[in-house]
Design a protein around this motif. Structure first.
Motif, mmCIF file in Angstrom:
data_model
loop_
_atom_site.group_PDB
_atom_site.id
_atom_site.type_symbol
_atom_site.label_atom_id
_atom_site.label_comp_id
_atom_site.label_asym_id
_atom_site.label_seq_id
_atom_site.Cartn_x
_atom_site.Cartn_y
_atom_site.Cartn_z
ATOM 1 N N MET A 312 0.829 -1.198 0.000
ATOM 2 C CA MET A 312 0.000 0.000 0.000
ATOM 3 C C MET A 312 0.870 1.257 0.000
ATOM 4 O O MET A 312 1.874 1.326 0.711
ATOM 5 C CB MET A 312 -0.936 0.014 1.212
ATOM 6 C CG MET A 312 -2.001 -1.067 1.186
ATOM 7 S SD MET A 312 -3.192 -0.879 2.559
ATOM 8 C CE MET A 312 -3.978 0.686 2.116
ATOM 9 N N ARG A 313 0.500 2.230 -0.804
ATOM 10 C CA ARG A 313 1.215 3.507 -0.863
ATOM 11 C C ARG A 313 0.440 4.525 -0.030
ATOM 12 O O ARG A 313 -0.598 5.038 -0.458
ATOM 13 C CB ARG A 313 1.348 3.971 -2.308
ATOM 14 C CG ARG A 313 2.141 3.017 -3.172
ATOM 15 C CD ARG A 313 2.316 3.572 -4.572
ATOM 16 N NE ARG A 313 3.093 4.810 -4.551
ATOM 17 C CZ ARG A 313 3.333 5.553 -5.633
ATOM 18 N NH1 ARG A 313 2.841 5.189 -6.799
ATOM 19 N NH2 ARG A 313 4.047 6.661 -5.541
ATOM 20 N N LEU A 314 0.951 4.790 1.146
ATOM 21 C CA LEU A 314 0.294 5.708 2.071
ATOM 22 C C LEU A 314 1.230 6.872 2.373
ATOM 23 O O LEU A 314 2.437 6.681 2.519
ATOM 24 C CB LEU A 314 -0.071 4.987 3.375
ATOM 25 C CG LEU A 314 -1.087 3.851 3.239
ATOM 26 C CD1 LEU A 314 -1.180 3.074 4.540
ATOM 27 C CD2 LEU A 314 -2.449 4.406 2.860
ATOM 28 N N PRO A 315 0.697 8.088 2.474
ATOM 29 C CA PRO A 315 1.561 9.244 2.739
ATOM 30 C C PRO A 315 2.179 9.167 4.129
ATOM 31 O O PRO A 315 1.489 8.910 5.119
ATOM 32 C CB PRO A 315 0.606 10.429 2.614
ATOM 33 C CG PRO A 315 -0.751 9.861 2.892
ATOM 34 C CD PRO A 315 -0.723 8.460 2.345
ATOM 35 N N ALA A 316 3.470 9.379 4.200
ATOM 36 C CA ALA A 316 4.188 9.387 5.472
ATOM 37 C C ALA A 316 5.550 10.005 5.229
ATOM 38 O O ALA A 316 6.078 9.940 4.122
ATOM 39 C CB ALA A 316 4.322 7.975 6.037
ATOM 40 N N SER A 317 6.113 10.588 6.277
ATOM 41 C CA SER A 317 7.435 11.197 6.132
ATOM 42 C C SER A 317 8.392 10.703 7.203
ATOM 43 O O SER A 317 9.354 10.019 6.912
ATOM 44 C CB SER A 317 7.331 12.723 6.170
ATOM 45 O OG SER A 317 6.662 13.215 5.032
ATOM 46 N N CYS A 318 8.133 11.045 8.462
ATOM 47 C CA CYS A 318 9.132 10.794 9.496
ATOM 48 C C CYS A 318 9.125 9.367 10.020
ATOM 49 O O CYS A 318 10.130 8.866 10.493
ATOM 50 C CB CYS A 318 8.927 11.760 10.660
ATOM 51 S SG CYS A 318 7.463 11.378 11.662
ATOM 52 N N ALA A 319 7.967 8.693 9.979
ATOM 53 C CA ALA A 319 7.808 7.311 10.461
ATOM 54 C C ALA A 319 8.010 7.168 11.965
ATOM 55 O O ALA A 319 8.204 6.062 12.460
ATOM 56 C CB ALA A 319 8.748 6.357 9.711
ATOM 57 N N GLY A 321 6.112 9.531 14.356
ATOM 58 C CA GLY A 321 5.143 10.319 15.099
ATOM 59 C C GLY A 321 5.474 11.775 15.277
ATOM 60 O O GLY A 321 4.947 12.428 16.180
ATOM 61 N N LEU A 322 6.337 12.329 14.401
ATOM 62 C CA LEU A 322 6.752 13.712 14.538
ATOM 63 C C LEU A 322 6.001 14.672 13.623
ATOM 64 O O LEU A 322 5.605 15.754 14.033
ATOM 65 C CB LEU A 322 8.252 13.837 14.248
ATOM 66 C CG LEU A 322 9.219 13.428 15.353
ATOM 67 C CD1 LEU A 322 10.620 13.282 14.789
ATOM 68 C CD2 LEU A 322 9.223 14.464 16.468
ATOM 69 N N CYS A 323 5.819 14.271 12.364
ATOM 70 C CA CYS A 323 5.409 15.266 11.369
ATOM 71 C C CYS A 323 3.904 15.346 11.142
ATOM 72 O O CYS A 323 3.405 16.359 10.660
ATOM 73 C CB CYS A 323 6.110 14.983 10.040
ATOM 74 S SG CYS A 323 5.542 13.486 9.195
ATOM 75 N N GLY A 324 3.162 14.302 11.407
ATOM 76 C CA GLY A 324 1.717 14.327 11.220
ATOM 77 C C GLY A 324 1.251 14.000 9.819
ATOM 78 O O GLY A 324 0.051 14.041 9.528
ATOM 79 N N THR A 325 2.167 13.656 8.918
ATOM 80 C CA THR A 325 1.802 13.391 7.530
ATOM 81 C C THR A 325 0.836 12.221 7.385
ATOM 82 O O THR A 325 -0.040 12.231 6.514
ATOM 83 C CB THR A 325 3.077 13.115 6.706
ATOM 84 O OG1 THR A 325 3.963 14.220 6.830
ATOM 85 C CG2 THR A 325 2.756 12.885 5.240
#
Length: 368
Positions: A312-319, A321-325
Motif C-alpha cells: 500500500m502507498r500511504l503518505p508518510a514522512s518521518c515514520a 510520530g513527529l510530522c503528522g503526515t
C-alpha cells in the motif's frame, strides 16, 4: 504596507499571546526571497496576533493542495528562523526535481496567502545542551536547523563557542553565505568554513574543495573532540560524518543528527513489518475504507509498517510520530499510540491517529 497598517500591526504584536500548537494552525506568508538559484525562504506570521515559541532546530508541517488531483499533501520543513525573533517563523526550501511540495511552494506561495501548519515540534536542538562549545556540520539544505541554532546563539549575546562547517556541491549552491560571513565578523566565538565539491560554471572556487575528511576536520576544528556535535544533511553525508567521528575517537553520546532522508526511515519501518512475529503475538485485521484494502497487523507492528509491507502507498514522512503526515481517522477499534508531537490532543479526541506509531490492540477500521 501603509504607515497606519504598520502601526496597527505593531500594536497587535505588543499585546500578542503565544502560539498554541494545540489550537492555532493558520499562518500567513509575509515575505518570499531567493537564497540561491533554486532555494527560497518563506517567512510566515500568525493570522491572529501570536508570537511563536519553539527551540532552534525544530520543524513545522505544512498542508498544501499540491497533489496530482489537487488533494492535500503534508510535508515537514525545519525552521531556519530563530525563536529569539518570535513574531515570524521561516522555512528555507530547495526546489526538488519532481517534488510536488517544493515546486508548489516556489511557483505558488506569495505574500498574503494563508496556509495551515502543525508545530513547531521536534527533538533536534541545542537548546537543552549544557555545553557551550559546539560543532555544527551541515550538507546542502541540511543547513537550515544549523542556521536556526546559530542565529539564536548569536541573538543571545554570542556567549557560545561555535565552529560551523558547511558542505555544498558548488559555490552557486551556498545558502546564507553572506549572513554567515557577517556573523563571523561580528561574533568572536563564531568560526565558519565552507567546502565545495565542484567549481561554478563561471570560474574556479577559491576556497576549500572536496568533502569533509578525517584529515581536514582537525585542521578546521582542532578541538572537535571537546565539542558537542550537531549534524544535518543527506544520508550519505550523515553516514560519512558518523564514521569519521567514530574513527577519530569521538564520544558519540555527544553526537546529534537530523536526517531528511525519509526513505531510510521507511526502510527501517519495512524491516519491522517483515520481521518474524513472536510466538503468541496477537494479530489483527486492519480495514481501509477508501482504498478497500485489508491487511494483517501484529500487535507490536505499526499500522503503517504492515500496510507498506503489503504494497500500500500511504503518505508518510518521518515514520516516528513527529510530522503528522500519516494522520488518519480511526473509524472503529483501539490502538496504542506513542507519538512525538505530530498530532494535537483535540485531534486524538476526535478519533484521529498517526498510523506510523499506532499499534493495534483490536481489529481496526481506518478512513483512508
Amino acid at each position: 504596507m501603509t504607515e497606519a497598517a504598520m502601526r496597527s500591526e505593531l500594536a497587535a504584536l505588543a499585546s500578542a499571546s503565544l502560539w498554541d500548537t494545540e489550537r492555532d494552525e493558520m499562518v500567513v506568508c509575509r515575505e518570499v526571497h531567493d537564497e540561491t538559484h533554486d532555494v527560497r525562504t518563506f517567512v510566515f506570521a500568525s493570522c491572529s496576533p501570536r508570537r511563536f515559541s519553539y527551540s532552534p532546530g525544530q520543524f513545522i508541517t505544512l498542508t498544501l493542495p499540491c497533489g496530482p488531483a489537487g488533494e492535500d499533501i503534508c510535508r515537514s520543513y525545519t525552521l531556519s528562523s530563530a525563536p529569539t525573533r518570535p513574531d515570524r517563523i521561516a522555512i528555507t526550501v530547495k526546489r526538488v526535481v519532481d517534488g510536488p511540495v517544493s515546486n508548489w511552494l516556489h511557483d505558488n506561495l506569495k505574500p498574503g496567502m494563508e496556509v495551515p501548519i502543525a508545530g513547531p515540534t521536534g527533538t533536534f536542538t541545542c537548546a537543552e545542551s549544557s555545553s557551550r562549545k559546539f560543532l555544527f556540520l551541515s550538507g546542502g539544505s541540511g543547513i537550515t536547523p544549523m542556521m536556526s541554532m546559530s542565529r539564536t546563539l548569536h541573538d543571545l549575546g554570542g556567549m557560545a563557542d561555535v565552529v560551523f562547517l558547511h558542505s555544498a556541491r558548488t559555490p552557486d549552491d551556498l545558502i546564507f553565505a553572506r549572513e554567515l560571513a557577517l556573523m563571523e565578523h561580528n561574533w568572536p566565538g563564531f568560526r565558519t568554513a565552507t567546502l565545495c565539491e565542484e567549481d561554478r560554471p563561471s570560474g574556479r572556487w577559491p576556497g576549500l574543495r572536496g568533502r569533509l575528511t578525517a584529515t581536514m576536520l582537525p585542521l578546521l576544528a582542532p578541538d572537535f573532540l571537546e565539542r558537542e556535535v550537531y549534524v544535518c544533511g543527506p544520508a550519505p553525508y550523515m553516514a560519512a560524518v558518523r564514521d569519521l567521528l567514530r574513527d577519530s575517537g569521538y564520544d558519540m553520546t555527544r553526537h546529534h543528527e537530523e536526517s531528511f532522508d525519509f526513505a531510510t526511515l521507511m526502510q527501517g519501518e519495512l524491516e519491522e513489518a517483515l520481521a518474524v512475529p513472536e510466538p503468541g503475538e496477537a494479530r489483527y485485521k486492519v480495514t481501509f475504507t477508501k482504498s478497500r484494502r485489508e491487511v494483517e497487523c501484529g500487535g507490536e507492528t505499526s499500522v503503517l509498517s504492515a500496510a507498506r509491507a503489503e504494497g500500500m502507498r500511504l503518505p508518510a514522512s518521518c515514520a516516528k510520530g513527529l510530522c503528522g503526515t500519516c494522520k488518519c481517522k480511526l473509524v472503529s477499534g483501539t490502538v496504542e499510540m506513542k507519538h512525538e508531537g505530530g498530532i494535537r490532543q483535540r485531534e486524538i479526541d476526535q478519533g484521529m491517529i498517526l498510523i506510523c506509531c499506532a499499534k493495534p490492540t483490536s481489529d481496526l477500521v481506518i478512513e483512508r
